[in-house]
Design a protein around this motif. Structure first.
Motif, PDB file in Angstrom:
ATOM      1  N   MET A   1      -6.354  25.888 -26.357  1.00  0.00           N
ATOM      2  CA  MET A   1      -5.322  24.719 -26.929  1.00  0.00           C
ATOM      3  C   MET A   1      -4.372  24.195 -25.919  1.00  0.00           C
ATOM      4  N   ASN A   2      -3.365  23.442 -25.960  1.00  0.00           N
ATOM      5  CA  ASN A   2      -2.765  22.975 -25.148  1.00  0.00           C
ATOM      6  C   ASN A   2      -1.072  22.961 -25.467  1.00  0.00           C
ATOM      7  N   LEU A   3      -0.286  21.750 -25.652  1.00  0.00           N
ATOM      8  CA  LEU A   3       1.180  21.816 -25.734  1.00  0.00           C
ATOM      9  C   LEU A   3       1.229  22.807 -27.006  1.00  0.00           C
ATOM     10  N   SER A   4       0.541  22.587 -27.827  1.00  0.00           N
ATOM     11  CA  SER A   4       0.541  23.316 -29.248  1.00  0.00           C
ATOM     12  C   SER A   4       0.333  24.928 -29.346  1.00  0.00           C
ATOM     13  N   GLU A   5      -0.148  25.331 -28.374  1.00  0.00           N
ATOM     14  CA  GLU A   5      -0.526  27.080 -28.091  1.00  0.00           C
ATOM     15  C   GLU A   5       0.898  27.648 -28.435  1.00  0.00           C
ATOM     16  N   ASN A   6       1.937  27.319 -27.904  1.00  0.00           N
ATOM     17  CA  ASN A   6       3.455  27.828 -28.038  1.00  0.00           C
ATOM     18  C   ASN A   6       3.932  27.685 -29.475  1.00  0.00           C
ATOM     19  N   LYS A   7       3.379  26.692 -30.188  1.00  0.00           N
ATOM     20  CA  LYS A   7       3.847  26.180 -31.324  1.00  0.00           C
ATOM     21  C   LYS A   7       3.056  26.961 -32.679  1.00  0.00           C
ATOM     22  N   LYS A   8       2.187  27.771 -32.227  1.00  0.00           N
ATOM     23  CA  LYS A   8       1.317  28.577 -33.242  1.00  0.00           C
ATOM     24  C   LYS A   8       2.224  29.253 -34.332  1.00  0.00           C
ATOM     25  N   ILE A   9       1.965  29.077 -35.555  1.00  0.00           N
ATOM     26  CA  ILE A   9       2.655  30.162 -36.480  1.00  0.00           C
ATOM     27  C   ILE A   9       1.618  30.759 -37.448  1.00  0.00           C
ATOM     28  N   GLU A  10       1.780  32.020 -37.358  1.00  0.00           N
ATOM     29  CA  GLU A  10       0.846  32.780 -38.136  1.00  0.00           C
ATOM     30  C   GLU A  10       1.486  33.211 -39.516  1.00  0.00           C
ATOM     31  N   THR A  11       0.907  33.000 -40.514  1.00  0.00           N
ATOM     32  CA  THR A  11       1.426  33.160 -41.888  1.00  0.00           C
ATOM     33  C   THR A  11       0.119  33.852 -42.741  1.00  0.00           C
ATOM     34  N   THR A  12       0.502  33.728 -44.092  1.00  0.00           N
ATOM     35  CA  THR A  12      -0.394  34.383 -45.125  1.00  0.00           C
ATOM     36  C   THR A  12      -0.293  33.411 -46.309  1.00  0.00           C
ATOM     37  N   PHE A  13      -1.553  33.678 -46.902  1.00  0.00           N
ATOM     38  CA  PHE A  13      -1.448  32.513 -48.149  1.00  0.00           C
ATOM     39  C   PHE A  13      -2.355  33.389 -49.213  1.00  0.00           C
ATOM     40  N   ASN A  14      -1.764  33.563 -50.245  1.00  0.00           N
ATOM     41  CA  ASN A  14      -2.496  34.523 -51.283  1.00  0.00           C
ATOM     42  C   ASN A  14      -3.194  35.722 -50.657  1.00  0.00           C
ATOM     43  N   GLY A  15      -2.270  36.368 -49.639  1.00  0.00           N
ATOM     44  CA  GLY A  15      -2.652  37.678 -49.101  1.00  0.00           C
ATOM     45  C   GLY A  15      -3.529  37.552 -47.872  1.00  0.00           C
ATOM     46  N   LEU A  16      -4.033  36.260 -47.732  1.00  0.00           N
ATOM     47  CA  LEU A  16      -4.969  36.107 -46.413  1.00  0.00           C
ATOM     48  C   LEU A  16      -4.157  35.313 -45.393  1.00  0.00           C
ATOM     49  N   PRO A  17      -4.586  35.677 -44.286  1.00  0.00           N
ATOM     50  CA  PRO A  17      -4.006  34.916 -43.058  1.00  0.00           C
ATOM     51  C   PRO A  17      -4.233  33.494 -43.009  1.00  0.00           C
ATOM     52  N   LEU A  18      -3.128  32.953 -42.593  1.00  0.00           N
ATOM     53  CA  LEU A  18      -3.036  31.305 -42.552  1.00  0.00           C
ATOM     54  C   LEU A  18      -2.243  30.877 -41.451  1.00  0.00           C
ATOM     55  N   ASN A  19      -2.889  30.150 -40.533  1.00  0.00           N
ATOM     56  CA  ASN A  19      -2.298  29.578 -39.178  1.00  0.00           C
ATOM     57  C   ASN A  19      -1.901  28.170 -39.458  1.00  0.00           C
ATOM     58  N   TYR A  20      -0.773  27.878 -38.826  1.00  0.00           N
ATOM     59  CA  TYR A  20      -0.674  26.191 -38.695  1.00  0.00           C
ATOM     60  C   TYR A  20       0.209  26.088 -37.083  1.00  0.00           C
ATOM     61  N   TYR A  21       0.325  24.827 -36.907  1.00  0.00           N
ATOM     62  CA  TYR A  21       1.104  24.519 -35.664  1.00  0.00           C
ATOM     63  C   TYR A  21       2.258  23.523 -36.129  1.00  0.00           C
ATOM     64  N   ASP A  22       3.217  23.742 -35.560  1.00  0.00           N
ATOM     65  CA  ASP A  22       4.448  22.810 -35.669  1.00  0.00           C
ATOM     66  C   ASP A  22       4.956  22.703 -34.420  1.00  0.00           C
ATOM     67  N   SER A  23       5.252  21.241 -34.036  1.00  0.00           N
ATOM     68  CA  SER A  23       5.435  20.634 -32.664  1.00  0.00           C
ATOM     69  C   SER A  23       6.983  20.779 -32.503  1.00  0.00           C
ATOM     70  N   GLY A  24       7.703  20.966 -33.550  1.00  0.00           N
ATOM     71  CA  GLY A  24       9.225  20.474 -33.254  1.00  0.00           C
ATOM     72  C   GLY A  24       9.371  19.060 -33.078  1.00  0.00           C
ATOM     73  N   VAL A  25      10.666  18.738 -32.964  1.00  0.00           N
ATOM     74  CA  VAL A  25      11.077  17.396 -32.688  1.00  0.00           C
ATOM     75  C   VAL A  25      10.529  16.803 -31.292  1.00  0.00           C
ATOM     76  N   PRO A  26      10.165  15.636 -31.222  1.00  0.00           N
ATOM     77  CA  PRO A  26       9.635  15.038 -30.134  1.00  0.00           C
ATOM     78  C   PRO A  26      10.803  14.965 -28.994  1.00  0.00           C
ATOM     79  N   ARG A  27      10.233  14.712 -27.803  1.00  0.00           N
ATOM     80  CA  ARG A  27      11.243  14.842 -26.700  1.00  0.00           C
ATOM     81  C   ARG A  27      12.096  13.626 -26.570  1.00  0.00           C
ATOM     82  N   VAL A  28      11.390  12.671 -26.817  1.00  0.00           N
ATOM     83  CA  VAL A  28      12.306  11.099 -26.958  1.00  0.00           C
ATOM     84  C   VAL A  28      12.552  11.055 -28.475  1.00  0.00           C
TER      85      VAL A  28
END
Lengths: 282, 486
Positions: free
Chosen positions: A1-28
């Protein structure tokens, strides 16, 4: 991955692992709405949005889910939709947002936009479709035969269908074979392929109120442009444009795709309802 | 006798010809292009060194309104590009608007008559609007090296090639390892007895995907121009793809770096030379070069790589900064680049207070919408601040700037005004945003010193820090709100 590598969030849904990425607000800093992006069959944030995610994140906050397999044998549209909902609920808390879906992700995005009409402000459907037709069923049928035979040709067949002739021409056979090896086929993909054969969201589309940009790929063998034209016709506030690419537009022409996303993020109103966009040439 | 015109353009490279053609096509009644040389073509007229070629595929490095089915190959040689530009001038009936051998000496805004007074080598011109189209590569950079002026052999800059200097069986030193040097070195090494390349810093070089257009292809382009246009769009978007490397996204930076280092590995046999040719900064920080012939040159015994800058010259002996000496050098070729960061034309443009544009740019050049400057009314700068690209065609940028100027002139006319000036606040807001966009790009974070960055401020002043298409989005349309009109 790239910029989003450190934005990866590991969570669960219905007891199973679920991952998503959240970039946060943009630089500009700007007033652009956040955007939720949904990948397609066989994909992930990394493989389908490895190019787009860091660039979209320079324009707005971007959230991307990686689908997770389920315990049941049969995957439904609702299963994937609920996974996306869980991430949206965790990250956006009732805020308005834009939604982008690619391929099967576009089907899910359209479904969500038809249900969350007050939250989804803008919608981009890239190489999506509303109802699986006989042409797609034939392709999936061939896929299933090759899969059952455990054929070496399966991944190459997928590549052959995914890319335009000119894209394939620009790579040697050796390169194409090498790239095809990277496609991962597993039980979860089998379930996705079965789901692909049964899509029908025709009745949901008239409920979509969001400003919508439908993007078809003019050389798409997997989801030919007549599907995008159907979406364009069914959604009230849709506009339509084409990119000269195969279905694998996220690999073939990602910068051009990003341009249209960028234009939509910054000013959705520039896309007139019901219009076919003549893309300005270089 | 004074010459009075509405629009005066300085320079007849792609910028001057591009604007001139649009003015002509729109039947503008009064404009002139002044050109210090005796021919059009800018950098393509000046750079005649052996092996000179463009680094952008020609079907894109050309005007969208004048596509050429006859390009001989992907990256056309310099003389072919020059001929294309000559054809543009001729076909658009621009020659009658060009005053050759006319160099701008000073341009001064007169707030009384609200006109530009332009002193040239051919007399005074009076113009309502002044457009500088000098180009980034117009004036050569000459390094200040001890003893160089006393060197007894031939010594010339790559952009001022001395065709009388016969390099056959000579010992030739080439100073520099940038875009010009990598084209010159393979050619000179074919005829010279010995070649020494002084390399201050190594360059990343990637393969050059060059191919000759067959007669069949060229005929198809003539019969079916849409095929030529399709190729142009393919090239444009392939170039745009690479912006993500400049945005410093690791996955794509690493892909590009691997391509460059694999190219080096496959082309240079000696591991010590490979080591010297390996850059110590991030790829894309300096201009990324493309060549299939540069690296293999160093496999030849008569070609020597000096991995340090030229330090001093004593008679015919050259010393690298490393201390290594090279004796009996016959010719020195300075492939040392251009004055791009602090363009010399800015020293010749003055506002009504007598301050030069160069003085206003003492912390680095900047402009509103990358084209106009506060305190300098009725001035457009083509190819000025933040108009360079590391990944795509500058002709595309020029066309966007020409659109901007045409729209501005029309707007001013419609409002029945004659003077425009960029608001200082608009310019500063624009520049602040550019600086935010530049943060984290490979140009600023890549650990190199380059001409893209003004060393006085540390700001990225030469390059547009985004996609080329977004330059057109942002700077291809006149923004009335950013100006005072009177």
């Amino acid at each position: 991955m790239n910029l989003s590598e450190n934005k990866k969030i590991e969570t669960t849904f219905n007891g199973l692992p679920l991952n998503y990425y959240d970039s946060g607000v943009p630089r500009v800093e700007n007033d652009n709405l956040p955007m939720v992006i949904i990948h397609g069959t066989t994909g992930s944030t990394d493989t389908h949005f490895g190019y787009l995610f860091p660039l979209i994140s320079s324009r707005c906050r971007v959230i991307s889910i990686d689908w997770s397999n389920i315990n049941e044998d049969k995957l439904t549209l609702s299963d994937l939709k609920e996974q996306v909902y869980s991430v949206i609920n965790m990250t956006l808390e009732g805020k308005k947002y834009n939604l982008l879906g690619y391929s099967l992700g576009a089907v899910i995005a359209a479904k969500i936009a038809s249900e969350r009409v007050n939250d989804v402000s803008g919608l981009i459907l890239v190489a999506g479709w509303q109802k699986t037709d006989e042409h797609q069923i034939l392709r999936n049928h061939i896929w299933n035969i090759l899969r059952k035979e455990n054929s070496e040709a399966l991944k190459l067949y997928m590549s052959f269908c995914a890319f335009s002739t000119s894209f394939i021409q620009n790579s040697s056979l050796e390169q194409t074979v090498e790239n095809a090896k990277k496609i991962e086929i597993n039980e979860f993909i089998d379930k996705q392929m079965k789901l692909n054969s049964t899509i029908d969201i025709t009745d949901d589309l008239p409920r979509i109120k969001a400003k919508t940009l439908v993007i078809g790929c003019s050389q798409d063998l997997m989801v030919p442009t007549h599907h995008s034209k159907q979406l364009f016709s069914s959604i009230d506030r849709a506009s339509y444009l084409e990119i000269p690419s195969g279905h694998g537009v996220v690999y073939e022409r990602p910068a051009e795709l990003f341009q249209h996303i960028d234009h939509f993020i910054s000013n959705p109103e520039r896309f007139t309802d019901g219009s076919v966009i003549n893309v300005r040439q270089a | 006798m004074n010459k009075e015109v509405d629009v005066l353009i300085v320079g007849s490279g792609f910028g001057g010809l591009g604007l001139g053609a649009k003015l002509k096509q729109n039947n503008h009644p009064s404009f002139v292009i002044i050109e210090r040389a005796n021919d059009v073509g800018g950098a393509w007229r000046d750079n005649t060194y052996p092996g000179v070629e463009c680094d952008v595929p020609s079907h894109l490095y050309s005007f969208s309104w004048k596509m050429n089915p006859n390009w001989s190959k992907t990256f056309a040689p310099g003389d072919e590009i020059l001929n294309y530009m000559r054809d543009c001038a001729k076909d658009e009936n621009l020659l009658e608007n060009i005053d050759f051998n006319t160099e701008m000496l000073t341009s001064t805004w007169n707030s009384k008559d609200k006109l530009w007074h332009i002193e040239t080598t051919q007399g005074l011109y009076i113009a309502r609007y002044l457009v500088t189209a000098a180009g980034h590569l117009a004036d050569e950079h000459l390094p200040n090296i001890e003893g160089l002026k006393d060197f007894k052999g031939d010594c010339f800059h790559s952009a001022r090639w001395n065709n009388d200097a016969d390099l056959t069986n000579k010992r030739v030193a080439i100073v520099g390892s940038g875009a010009s040097a990598i084209q010159i070195v393979p050619e000179i090494s074919k005829i010279a007895k010995e070649v020494v390349v002084f390399q201050r810093s190594a360059a990343y070089v990637v393969p050059r995907p060059d191919s000759i257009y067959t007669e069949q292809q060229k005929r198809l382009f003539k019969r079916m121009p849409s095929e030529m246009n399709k190729l142009r769009q393919d090239i444009f978007w392939a170039g745009e793809y690479n912006f993500i490397q400049r945005r410093n996204v690791p996955k794509f930076v690493n892909e590009a770096k691997k391509t460059a280092l694999d190219h080096l590995e496959s082309q240079v046999e000696d591991p010590d030379i490979r080591e010297k040719l390996t850059p110590d900064y991030e790829i894309g920080c300096k201009r990324l070069l493309i060549s299939n012939h540069y690296f293999p040159t160093f496999n030849q015994p008569h070609v020597c790589l000096e991995a340090s800058a030229l330090h001093k010259v004593e008679g015919n002996t050259l010393f690298g900064k490393s201390g290594v000496r090279y004796e009996d050098i016959d010719t020195i070729i300075l492939a040392t680049g251009f004055e791009a960061t602090q363009p010399p034309f800015a020293k010749r443009v003055f506002n009504d207070q007598g301050h030069s544009l160069d003085a206003q740019w003492d912390k680095g050049m900047q402009a509103y919408d990358a084209i106009t400057v506060h305190n300098f009314p009725n001035l457009f700068v083509i190819n000025g601040p933040n108009t360079g690209l590391g990944h795509n065609s500058v002709v595309y940028i020029i066309e966007a700037q020409v659109d901007y100027i045409m729209e501005a002139l029309e707007h001013i006319k419609i409002e029945n005004k004659t003077v425009f000036e960029a608001k200082k606040s608009s310019e500063e807001q624009f520049v602040t945003r550019l600086q935010q966009m530049s943060e984290g790009t490979v140009w600023l974070a890549g650990g190199c010193k380059s001409w893209y960055v003004d060393q006085r401020s540390g700001n990225l002043t030469l390059v547009w820090p985004d996609f080329a298409y977004s330059f057109r989005d942002n700077n291809g349309t006149f923004h009335r709100e950013g100006y005072d009109l009177s």
